[in-house]
Design a protein around this motif. Structure first.
Motif, PDB file in Angstrom:
ATOM      1  N   PRO A 109      -0.981  -4.010 -15.169  1.00  0.00           N
ATOM      2  CA  PRO A 109      -2.283  -4.597 -14.812  1.00  0.00           C
ATOM      3  C   PRO A 109      -2.176  -5.794 -13.871  1.00  0.00           C
ATOM      4  CG  PRO A 109      -1.707  -5.173 -17.067  1.00  0.00           C
ATOM      5  CD  PRO A 109      -0.698  -4.158 -16.607  1.00  0.00           C
ATOM      6  N   GLN A 110      -0.994  -6.400 -13.776  1.00  0.00           N
ATOM      7  CA  GLN A 110      -0.821  -7.568 -12.909  1.00  0.00           C
ATOM      8  C   GLN A 110      -0.177  -7.219 -11.576  1.00  0.00           C
ATOM      9  OE1 GLN A 110       1.402 -10.209 -15.560  1.00  0.00           O
ATOM     10  NE2 GLN A 110      -0.502 -11.281 -16.065  1.00  0.00           N
ATOM     11  N   ALA A 111       0.047  -5.943 -11.327  1.00  0.00           N
ATOM     12  CA  ALA A 111       0.659  -5.506 -10.069  1.00  0.00           C
ATOM     13  C   ALA A 111      -0.380  -4.817  -9.196  1.00  0.00           C
ATOM     14  CB  ALA A 111       1.816  -4.548 -10.346  1.00  0.00           C
ATOM     15  N   THR A 112      -0.351  -5.098  -7.917  1.00  0.00           N
ATOM     16  CA  THR A 112      -1.242  -4.428  -6.978  1.00  0.00           C
ATOM     17  C   THR A 112      -0.785  -2.988  -6.763  1.00  0.00           C
ATOM     18  OG1 THR A 112       0.043  -5.075  -5.037  1.00  0.00           O
ATOM     19  CG2 THR A 112      -1.682  -6.611  -5.780  1.00  0.00           C
ATOM     20  N   VAL A 113      -1.645  -2.213  -6.111  1.00  0.00           N
ATOM     21  CA  VAL A 113      -1.283  -0.839  -5.791  1.00  0.00           C
ATOM     22  C   VAL A 113      -0.031  -0.812  -4.919  1.00  0.00           C
ATOM     23  CG1 VAL A 113      -2.025   1.226  -4.544  1.00  0.00           C
ATOM     24  CG2 VAL A 113      -3.635   0.020  -6.037  1.00  0.00           C
ATOM     25  N   ALA A 114       0.057  -1.751  -3.978  1.00  0.00           N
ATOM     26  CA  ALA A 114       1.230  -1.809  -3.104  1.00  0.00           C
ATOM     27  C   ALA A 114       2.506  -2.018  -3.908  1.00  0.00           C
ATOM     28  CB  ALA A 114       1.053  -2.932  -2.078  1.00  0.00           C
ATOM     29  N   ASP A 115       2.438  -2.848  -4.948  1.00  0.00           N
ATOM     30  CA  ASP A 115       3.619  -3.105  -5.769  1.00  0.00           C
ATOM     31  C   ASP A 115       3.957  -1.913  -6.668  1.00  0.00           C
ATOM     32  OD1 ASP A 115       3.931  -5.637  -4.693  1.00  0.00           O
ATOM     33  OD2 ASP A 115       2.667  -6.585  -6.208  1.00  0.00           O
ATOM     34  N   SER A 116       2.925  -1.320  -7.298  1.00  0.00           N
ATOM     35  CA  SER A 116       3.167  -0.213  -8.224  1.00  0.00           C
ATOM     36  C   SER A 116       3.724   1.013  -7.504  1.00  0.00           C
ATOM     37  CB  SER A 116       1.873   0.154  -8.959  1.00  0.00           C
ATOM     38  OG  SER A 116       1.470  -0.880  -9.831  1.00  0.00           O
ATOM     39  N   VAL A 117       3.078   1.390  -6.404  1.00  0.00           N
ATOM     40  CA  VAL A 117       3.521   2.571  -5.665  1.00  0.00           C
ATOM     41  C   VAL A 117       4.769   2.253  -4.842  1.00  0.00           C
ATOM     42  CG1 VAL A 117       2.847   4.325  -3.961  1.00  0.00           C
ATOM     43  CG2 VAL A 117       1.163   3.448  -5.602  1.00  0.00           C
ATOM     44  N   GLY A 129       8.870  -4.624   2.765  1.00  0.00           N
ATOM     45  CA  GLY A 129       7.966  -5.222   3.744  1.00  0.00           C
ATOM     46  C   GLY A 129       7.000  -4.235   4.364  1.00  0.00           C
ATOM     47  N   ARG A 130       6.870  -4.303   5.685  1.00  0.00           N
ATOM     48  CA  ARG A 130       5.901  -3.483   6.395  1.00  0.00           C
ATOM     49  C   ARG A 130       6.221  -1.993   6.271  1.00  0.00           C
ATOM     50  NH1 ARG A 130       2.229  -4.293  10.591  1.00  0.00           N
ATOM     51  NH2 ARG A 130       1.090  -2.341  10.858  1.00  0.00           N
ATOM     52  N   ALA A 131       7.499  -1.643   6.298  1.00  0.00           N
ATOM     53  CA  ALA A 131       7.878  -0.235   6.165  1.00  0.00           C
ATOM     54  C   ALA A 131       7.437   0.317   4.813  1.00  0.00           C
ATOM     55  CB  ALA A 131       9.381  -0.081   6.340  1.00  0.00           C
ATOM     56  N   ARG A 132       7.586  -0.502   3.762  1.00  0.00           N
ATOM     57  CA  ARG A 132       7.149  -0.076   2.442  1.00  0.00           C
ATOM     58  C   ARG A 132       5.645   0.098   2.404  1.00  0.00           C
ATOM     59  NH1 ARG A 132       6.097  -3.892  -2.609  1.00  0.00           N
ATOM     60  NH2 ARG A 132       4.400  -4.321  -1.141  1.00  0.00           N
ATOM     61  N   ASP A 133       4.883  -0.877   2.935  1.00  0.00           N
ATOM     62  CA  ASP A 133       3.423  -0.794   2.912  1.00  0.00           C
ATOM     63  C   ASP A 133       2.913   0.405   3.698  1.00  0.00           C
ATOM     64  OD1 ASP A 133       3.414  -3.022   1.359  1.00  0.00           O
ATOM     65  OD2 ASP A 133       2.702  -4.408   2.908  1.00  0.00           O
ATOM     66  N   ASP A 134       3.542   0.711   4.813  1.00  0.00           N
ATOM     67  CA  ASP A 134       3.132   1.879   5.601  1.00  0.00           C
ATOM     68  C   ASP A 134       3.350   3.167   4.810  1.00  0.00           C
ATOM     69  OD1 ASP A 134       2.416   0.239   7.680  1.00  0.00           O
ATOM     70  OD2 ASP A 134       4.247   0.583   8.861  1.00  0.00           O
ATOM     71  N   ALA A 135       4.475   3.231   4.096  1.00  0.00           N
ATOM     72  CA  ALA A 135       4.762   4.416   3.281  1.00  0.00           C
ATOM     73  C   ALA A 135       3.781   4.524   2.122  1.00  0.00           C
ATOM     74  CB  ALA A 135       6.198   4.368   2.766  1.00  0.00           C
ATOM     75  N   VAL A 136       3.394   3.369   1.547  1.00  0.00           N
ATOM     76  CA  VAL A 136       2.420   3.372   0.455  1.00  0.00           C
ATOM     77  C   VAL A 136       1.068   3.873   0.952  1.00  0.00           C
ATOM     78  CG1 VAL A 136       1.114   1.929  -1.148  1.00  0.00           C
ATOM     79  CG2 VAL A 136       3.568   1.562  -0.877  1.00  0.00           C
ATOM     80  N   VAL A 137       0.653   3.425   2.112  1.00  0.00           N
ATOM     81  CA  VAL A 137      -0.624   3.867   2.683  1.00  0.00           C
ATOM     82  C   VAL A 137      -0.614   5.376   2.908  1.00  0.00           C
ATOM     83  CG1 VAL A 137      -2.103   3.757   4.729  1.00  0.00           C
ATOM     84  CG2 VAL A 137      -1.190   1.648   3.732  1.00  0.00           C
ATOM     85  N   GLU A 138       0.501   5.895   3.394  1.00  0.00           N
ATOM     86  CA  GLU A 138       0.613   7.338   3.613  1.00  0.00           C
ATOM     87  C   GLU A 138       0.486   8.104   2.295  1.00  0.00           C
ATOM     88  OE1 GLU A 138       3.768  10.583   5.525  1.00  0.00           O
ATOM     89  OE2 GLU A 138       4.130   8.413   5.702  1.00  0.00           O
ATOM     90  N   LEU A 139       1.096   7.584   1.240  1.00  0.00           N
ATOM     91  CA  LEU A 139       0.992   8.220  -0.070  1.00  0.00           C
ATOM     92  C   LEU A 139      -0.432   8.134  -0.614  1.00  0.00           C
ATOM     93  CD1 LEU A 139       4.311   6.919  -1.659  1.00  0.00           C
ATOM     94  CD2 LEU A 139       3.739   9.317  -1.241  1.00  0.00           C
ATOM     95  N   GLN A 146      -7.380   5.130   0.210  1.00  0.00           N
ATOM     96  CA  GLN A 146      -7.349   4.568   1.561  1.00  0.00           C
ATOM     97  C   GLN A 146      -6.504   3.305   1.619  1.00  0.00           C
ATOM     98  OE1 GLN A 146     -11.436   3.994   2.730  1.00  0.00           O
ATOM     99  NE2 GLN A 146     -12.019   6.108   2.234  1.00  0.00           N
ATOM    100  N   ALA A 147      -6.242   2.863   2.853  1.00  0.00           N
ATOM    101  CA  ALA A 147      -5.417   1.673   3.060  1.00  0.00           C
ATOM    102  C   ALA A 147      -6.071   0.426   2.475  1.00  0.00           C
ATOM    103  CB  ALA A 147      -5.156   1.484   4.557  1.00  0.00           C
ATOM    104  N   ARG A 148      -7.399   0.400   2.408  1.00  0.00           N
ATOM    105  CA  ARG A 148      -8.088  -0.785   1.871  1.00  0.00           C
ATOM    106  C   ARG A 148      -7.827  -0.995   0.379  1.00  0.00           C
ATOM    107  NH1 ARG A 148     -13.005   0.871  -0.499  1.00  0.00           N
ATOM    108  NH2 ARG A 148     -13.573   3.043  -0.048  1.00  0.00           N
ATOM    109  N   HIS A 149      -7.277   0.014  -0.291  1.00  0.00           N
ATOM    110  CA  HIS A 149      -6.971  -0.107  -1.714  1.00  0.00           C
ATOM    111  C   HIS A 149      -5.608  -0.754  -1.966  1.00  0.00           C
ATOM    112  CE1 HIS A 149      -9.778   3.566  -1.971  1.00  0.00           C
ATOM    113  NE2 HIS A 149     -10.437   2.534  -2.469  1.00  0.00           N
ATOM    114  N   LEU A 150      -4.886  -1.076  -0.903  1.00  0.00           N
ATOM    115  CA  LEU A 150      -3.488  -1.497  -1.022  1.00  0.00           C
ATOM    116  C   LEU A 150      -3.315  -2.753  -1.877  1.00  0.00           C
ATOM    117  CD1 LEU A 150      -0.807  -0.392   0.168  1.00  0.00           C
ATOM    118  CD2 LEU A 150      -1.010  -2.126   1.961  1.00  0.00           C
ATOM    119  N   ARG A 151      -4.204  -3.726  -1.738  1.00  0.00           N
ATOM    120  CA  ARG A 151      -4.033  -5.025  -2.411  1.00  0.00           C
ATOM    121  C   ARG A 151      -4.891  -5.161  -3.666  1.00  0.00           C
ATOM    122  NH1 ARG A 151       0.692  -5.861  -0.221  1.00  0.00           N
ATOM    123  NH2 ARG A 151       0.614  -5.710   2.065  1.00  0.00           N
ATOM    124  N   ARG A 152      -5.418  -4.078  -4.141  1.00  0.00           N
ATOM    125  CA  ARG A 152      -6.259  -4.144  -5.331  1.00  0.00           C
ATOM    126  C   ARG A 152      -5.430  -3.925  -6.597  1.00  0.00           C
ATOM    127  NH1 ARG A 152     -11.853  -0.896  -3.717  1.00  0.00           N
ATOM    128  NH2 ARG A 152     -12.352  -2.157  -1.863  1.00  0.00           N
TER     129      ARG A 152
END
Length: 361
Positions: A109-117, A129-139, A146-152
């Motif tokens: 519950p304390q981790a963002t989508v970017a951290d969990s995925v 870093g950026r490479a990880r976030d780009d891969a998360v967005v693709e997943l 969507q990409a806007r869900h990354l930091r939720r």
């Protein structure tokens, strides 16, 4: 192991010790999984169904070695994972992932989508870093987010969205096998269909094999290529999905099918519903002989004394004395026995239709 076989499970057991007394001595064993055999081919979906307490979820966790089996073997792509050390097991786990029943409790519950995925991307693929976030967005886009869900955070999503996040996390290390443990049972019916369709699309796109665990035969029929029916730690029937659904060979499968609701109220009122007596016995002390005989409408004397072996036949197998003794169904459906409810007459007197090349007489 054939080239297209991904998973081969043989004699799998998981017994949990029961301790009591001042010194915590082991006084009994809960036989949650007690001798399970099955195979999963590449790109195939095997549905594993049964009542609560039948050992389905324990089987899924034992296959991934999330819990240590008591006995048996689990070969994944030709390698027995029960023989692997921690380092080799960790590398193999990148190819075997699990989707849990409750999407909220399986996310931090304390981790963002970017951290969990992104965590499996960092651990198994070394992305940061950026490479990880780009891969998360693709997943996320793969599972319909969507990409806007990354930091939720997880609390900002609905149950269906959270399960999509869990699916994205499971896909992150590019697995060959997904073990889906009741992945839609905690969701609304309309959302269940969306998640099932998503899993089918993912399987077709990436060629992933699925072990789909559920108590709902209607859902399992929709997604599965083959179905294994589990009762009290044992698989009692396995076969092609359509065959199991329309021509069940085991009385327990017949009872499960009769419990599936029909959307037409007129048909629902007229259908032959099989109500099993009592509850599933305790895995602490399974009944002797066939484990289903205490609730079976066709139980014979031999069922109370001899544990039926798995009889192999075209398209699968069944562990039931109706196919080797008594009426001798020999692989035909148990629906051919009359009557198909608890009989007042002994089962050996039940009439079996005569099967000829020209049809049923």
């Amino acid at each position: 192991m054939s080239d297209d076989m991904l998973v081969k499970v043989q004699g799998l057991q998981k017994h949990f010790p029961v301790r009591s007394g001042l010194f915590g001595r082991v006084t009994a064993q809960v036989r949650a999984v007690d001798g399970v055999d099955f195979e999963i081919h590449r790109g195939e979906t095997l549905g594993l169904v049964g009542e609560s307490g039948s050992g389905k979820s324990t089987t899924g966790r034992a296959v991934l070695r999330l819990i240590e089996p008591s006995a048996g073997s689990v070969h994944f792509d030709g390698v027995d994972i029960l023989s692997l050390d921690s380092g080799a097991l960790r590398r193999t786990r990148a190819r075997m992932q699990m989707i849990f029943q409750d999407p909220y409790s399986s996310l931090d519950p304390q981790a963002t989508v970017a951290d969990s995925v992104g965590e499996p991307l960092r651990v198994h693929r070394g992305l940061r870093g950026r490479a990880r976030d780009d891969a998360v967005v693709e997943l996320l886009e793969t599972v319909g987010l969507q990409a806007r869900h990354l930091r939720r955070f997880p609390y900002e999503f609905s149950g269906g969205q959270r399960q999509r996040i869990c699916i994205a996390r499971a896909l992150a290390p590019s697995p060959d096998l997904l073990v889906c443990d009741e992945p839609v049972s905690a969701l609304d019916v309309s959302i269940q269909a969306q998640v099932i369709n998503l899993l089918e699309d993912i399987q077709q796109e990436f060629g992933i094999a699925l072990l789909f665990i559920s108590h709902d035969l209607a859902v399992v029929r929709h997604i599965s290529d083959r179905i294994a029916v589990m009762y009290l730690g044992r698989i009692v029937e396995i076969g092609e999905a359509e065959q199991v659904y329309t021509q069940p060979r085991h009385p327990y499968t017949e009872a499960l099918l009769s419990a599936i609701p029909v959307p037409d109220p007129v048909v629902q009122r007229r259908r032959d519903r099989i109500v099993l007596d009592g509850d599933i016995p305790s895995p602490l002390a399974p009944p002797p002989g066939c484990r289903f005989h205490t609730r079976c409408p066709y139980a014979m004397d031999v069922c109370r004394e001899v544990d039926p072996p798995m009889t192999q036949m075209a398209g699968g197998g069944v562990a039931c004395h109706l196919h080797d003794r008594g009426p001798r169904l020999d692989g035909r459906s148990v629906l051919e026995i009359e009557p198909r409810s608890r009989a007042a007459e002994p089962v050996h007197a039940l009439k079996i239709p005569e099967i000829r090349s020209g049809g049923m007489k």
